[in-house]
Design a protein around this motif. Structure first.
Motif, PDB file in Angstrom:
ATOM      1  N   PHE A   1      22.656 -43.509 -12.294  1.00 37.52           N
ATOM      2  CA  PHE A   1      22.223 -44.746 -12.002  1.00 37.52           C
ATOM      3  C   PHE A   1      22.238 -45.616 -13.340  1.00 37.52           C
ATOM      4  O   PHE A   1      22.322 -45.081 -14.482  1.00 37.52           O
ATOM      5  CB  PHE A   1      20.912 -44.469 -11.605  1.00 37.52           C
ATOM      6  N   ASP A   2      22.415 -46.997 -12.891  1.00 35.09           N
ATOM      7  CA  ASP A   2      22.371 -47.841 -14.009  1.00 35.09           C
ATOM      8  C   ASP A   2      20.729 -48.733 -14.017  1.00 35.09           C
ATOM      9  O   ASP A   2      20.202 -48.651 -13.005  1.00 35.09           O
ATOM     10  CB  ASP A   2      23.371 -48.946 -13.762  1.00 35.09           C
ATOM     11  N   TYR A   3      20.693 -49.062 -15.133  1.00 35.25           N
ATOM     12  CA  TYR A   3      19.386 -49.821 -15.178  1.00 35.25           C
ATOM     13  C   TYR A   3      19.130 -51.041 -16.090  1.00 35.25           C
ATOM     14  O   TYR A   3      20.152 -51.045 -17.012  1.00 35.25           O
ATOM     15  CB  TYR A   3      18.166 -48.696 -15.557  1.00 35.25           C
TER      16      TYR A   3
ATOM     17  N   PRO B   1      17.078 -34.438 -11.204  1.00 35.87           N
ATOM     18  CA  PRO B   1      17.575 -33.466 -11.869  1.00 35.87           C
ATOM     19  C   PRO B   1      18.695 -33.552 -13.004  1.00 35.87           C
ATOM     20  O   PRO B   1      18.896 -34.822 -13.370  1.00 35.87           O
ATOM     21  CB  PRO B   1      18.443 -32.811 -10.707  1.00 35.87           C
ATOM     22  N   ALA B   2      19.081 -32.708 -13.722  1.00 31.24           N
ATOM     23  CA  ALA B   2      20.121 -32.941 -14.954  1.00 31.24           C
ATOM     24  C   ALA B   2      21.445 -33.567 -14.456  1.00 31.24           C
ATOM     25  O   ALA B   2      21.625 -33.257 -13.271  1.00 31.24           O
ATOM     26  CB  ALA B   2      20.266 -31.316 -15.571  1.00 31.24           C
ATOM     27  N   VAL B   3      22.131 -33.845 -15.303  1.00 31.48           N
ATOM     28  CA  VAL B   3      23.521 -34.421 -14.988  1.00 31.48           C
ATOM     29  C   VAL B   3      24.258 -33.519 -14.574  1.00 31.48           C
ATOM     30  O   VAL B   3      24.463 -32.500 -14.709  1.00 31.48           O
ATOM     31  CB  VAL B   3      23.902 -35.189 -16.454  1.00 31.48           C
ATOM     32  N   ARG B   4      25.210 -34.174 -13.951  1.00 31.76           N
ATOM     33  CA  ARG B   4      26.476 -33.268 -13.333  1.00 31.76           C
ATOM     34  C   ARG B   4      27.418 -34.285 -13.163  1.00 31.76           C
ATOM     35  O   ARG B   4      27.197 -35.673 -13.063  1.00 31.76           O
ATOM     36  CB  ARG B   4      26.138 -32.657 -12.018  1.00 31.76           C
ATOM     37  N   PRO B   5      28.848 -33.942 -13.187  1.00 30.20           N
ATOM     38  CA  PRO B   5      29.986 -34.654 -12.628  1.00 30.20           C
ATOM     39  C   PRO B   5      29.703 -35.472 -11.458  1.00 30.20           C
ATOM     40  O   PRO B   5      29.399 -34.801 -10.374  1.00 30.20           O
ATOM     41  CB  PRO B   5      31.027 -33.900 -12.746  1.00 30.20           C
TER      42      PRO B   5
ATOM     43  N   ARG C   1      15.651 -40.690 -23.092  1.00 30.27           N
ATOM     44  CA  ARG C   1      15.551 -39.614 -22.058  1.00 30.27           C
ATOM     45  C   ARG C   1      16.180 -39.914 -20.813  1.00 30.27           C
ATOM     46  O   ARG C   1      16.234 -39.329 -19.885  1.00 30.27           O
ATOM     47  CB  ARG C   1      14.098 -39.187 -21.900  1.00 30.27           C
ATOM     48  N   LEU C   2      16.346 -41.338 -20.597  1.00 35.83           N
ATOM     49  CA  LEU C   2      16.953 -41.880 -19.491  1.00 35.83           C
ATOM     50  C   LEU C   2      18.488 -41.657 -19.489  1.00 35.83           C
ATOM     51  O   LEU C   2      19.095 -41.906 -18.361  1.00 35.83           O
ATOM     52  CB  LEU C   2      16.909 -43.234 -19.359  1.00 35.83           C
ATOM     53  N   ILE C   3      19.038 -41.243 -20.569  1.00 36.23           N
ATOM     54  CA  ILE C   3      20.701 -40.844 -20.756  1.00 36.23           C
ATOM     55  C   ILE C   3      20.852 -39.722 -21.342  1.00 36.23           C
ATOM     56  O   ILE C   3      22.062 -39.290 -21.359  1.00 36.23           O
ATOM     57  CB  ILE C   3      21.185 -42.062 -21.390  1.00 36.23           C
TER      58      ILE C   3
END
Length: 469
Positions: free
Chosen positions: A98-100, A204-208, A151-153
């Motif tokens: 997501f972008d913000y 959730p945590a990041v993923r590809p 924490r957002l990235i």
């Protein structure tokens, strides 16, 4: 994807290396491991680059730089970041998807709220239920500050407090000067925008994250009219994947078939997140859109530098590319644009103009009027994408280096109550397009929020610019 591999230009490389010889001593073996990549880029650019004559002389260049720094040192002033170099990656980068955009909280100089401006499909953000137009108010129970914004990235699992933008009436508690004789206040209550909490979501945590070319579609019948409208949020001119080379093109063809079956007579293309892609996809989409009697006509002309002039060629509106898709025979197309609409998206706008009415809604496009080509030297894990040609429409026009200005200019962040997920009829830019089709445009009163601090955009695995295959 077909990738042109250009490995060596020995003569040019040797000429460039003369600047590295000291007192006639041949130090090739010492320097080449450090300079070979830059020397290859230099030799390549002097052959294929559209503005190769602007490259500085070899004896004035530093061949010990990182690839991006070296490329920047040899680019023409005409090249506004169009040519790029980056490492070859086989898998997409991990991301929340997501972008913000950060906005200041009106009552504080140190805390912010984050407006979600984009949510990728099949991403952790979508799994969490995030939508475009949501506001992130807290992260793990803490306000967003310069310290907690990371924490957002940063990639870990998070709990986000979400809100929505609503308009409320603020009671007027002013003085007595505005009061009438019967004690009533002449001044009406003021409408203001606030962010109202709606609850928490678990991110959730990041993923590809791999994105499709088609982001969203919708079909809308305007009540009381014969207008049957198709909406297509098309985020990248990408033909397919490594495993399925025509996957996304086939989805586009299937969309055209559904439009035909539904009797669609108007189409809204949403290019606000489309930064470009492959030229063949531009031709395919044009074949779907244009009036039927324009098929097989000239579409574009590619003009290379004088060293590569044998590659100059015409592109046509080739009905054979439809391959299961259908031509919609439209007289007009409505296109939503932004400042990041670029490359292949702009080519489509330019090359459709001789054949049909193109109505632009949104903001001025980027102004990328040239095409790049991908070159890889297997010895180095880098791909170079120099500008190789200029792209003209069938009238010989390519005059949009400053971008295409919209016919109806709208800054969507001035209408935060209508900053909604793509494809919703009340979303401000789609709503405006629907009004244009209906012949009545009545924009709501802008409700500007607090000052924007900055925006964050995830790195997306989408094709950028305008790419010659």
């Amino acid at each position: 994807m077909k990738i042109r591999k250009l490995l060596y230009f020995p003569l040019l490389g040797l000429l460039a290396l003369t600047s590295l010889f000291s007192c006639g001593e041949d130090r090739w073996k010492e320097y080449y491991p450090l300079t070979g990549r830059d020397l290859w880029m230099d030799s390549l650019m002097r052959e294929v680059y559209l503005w190769y004559e602007d490259i500085p002389a070899a004896n004035s260049l530093n061949y010990f730089q990182a690839p991006d720094a070296f490329l920047k040192s040899i680019l023409s002033k005409n090249d506004k970041g169009f040519s790029t170099v980056d490492s070859i990656m086989d898998t997409p980068l991990p991301s929340y998807g997501f972008d913000y955009t950060l906005y200041k909280v009106a009552t504080s100089d140190t805390t912010y709220t984050a407006l979600v401006s984009y949510v990728a499909k099949n991403s952790p953000a979508e799994d969490a239920g995030l939508e475009r137009g949501n506001w992130i108010m807290l992260v793990d129970g803490d306000s967003i500050t310069k310290k907690t914004e990371e924490r957002l990235i940063d990639g870990g699992a998070r709990t986000l407090r979400i809100g929505k933008y609503v308009i409320v009436k603020e009671e007027n508690n002013g003085g007595t000067e505005g009061d009438t004789e019967n004690g009533e206040n002449e001044e009406e209550d003021k409408e203001v925008g606030i962010i109202q909490e709606t609850g928490d979501v678990a991110l959730p945590a990041v993923r590809p994250v791999t994105e499709s070319a088609i982001y969203d579609t919708n079909f809308i019948q305007l009540e009381g009219t014969d207008y049957k409208i198709a909406y297509l949020a098309y985020n990248s001119f990408t033909a397919g994947t490594a495993e399925q080379s025509e996957k996304y093109n086939n989805e586009l063809r299937a969309f055209s078939q559904e439009c035909k079956q539904r009797g669609i007579n108007n189409l809204v293309l949403d290019f606000r997140y489309n930064s470009g892609g492959e030229m063949e996809c531009v031709q395919l989409l044009a074949d779907i859109l244009v009036p039927a009697d324009k098929l097989e006509n000239p579409f574009a002309f590619l003009q290379y530098n004088d060293k590569q002039s044998a590659q100059n060629r015409d592109l046509i509106l080739d009905s054979q590319l439809l391959q299961g898709g259908v031509n919609l025979n439209l007289p007009t197309v409505y296109i939503i644009t932004s400042g990041t609409t670029a490359g292949a998206a702009e080519m489509l706008i330019n090359c459709l103009k001789p054949y049909m009415k193109v109505v632009l809604i949104g903001q001025t496009t980027k102004g990328e009027y040239v095409a790049t080509e991908t070159f890889i030297n297997p010895k180095y894990p880098w791909a170079v994408r120099p500008v190789v040609c200029e792209v003209f429409n069938s009238n010989g026009e390519a005059d949009y280096s400053a971008g295409f200005k919209p016919d109806i200019a709208i800054n969507e962040t001035s209408y935060l109550q209508y900053y909604l997920p793509l494809g919703e009829p009340d979303e401000i830019l789609l709503h405006t397009a629907l009004q244009v089709i209906a012949g009545i445009v009545e924009l709501p009163t802008p409700k500007t929020g607090t000052a924007i601090v900055r925006s964050f955009t995830t790195q997306k695995n989408l094709r950028k610019g305008l790419i010659v295959k």
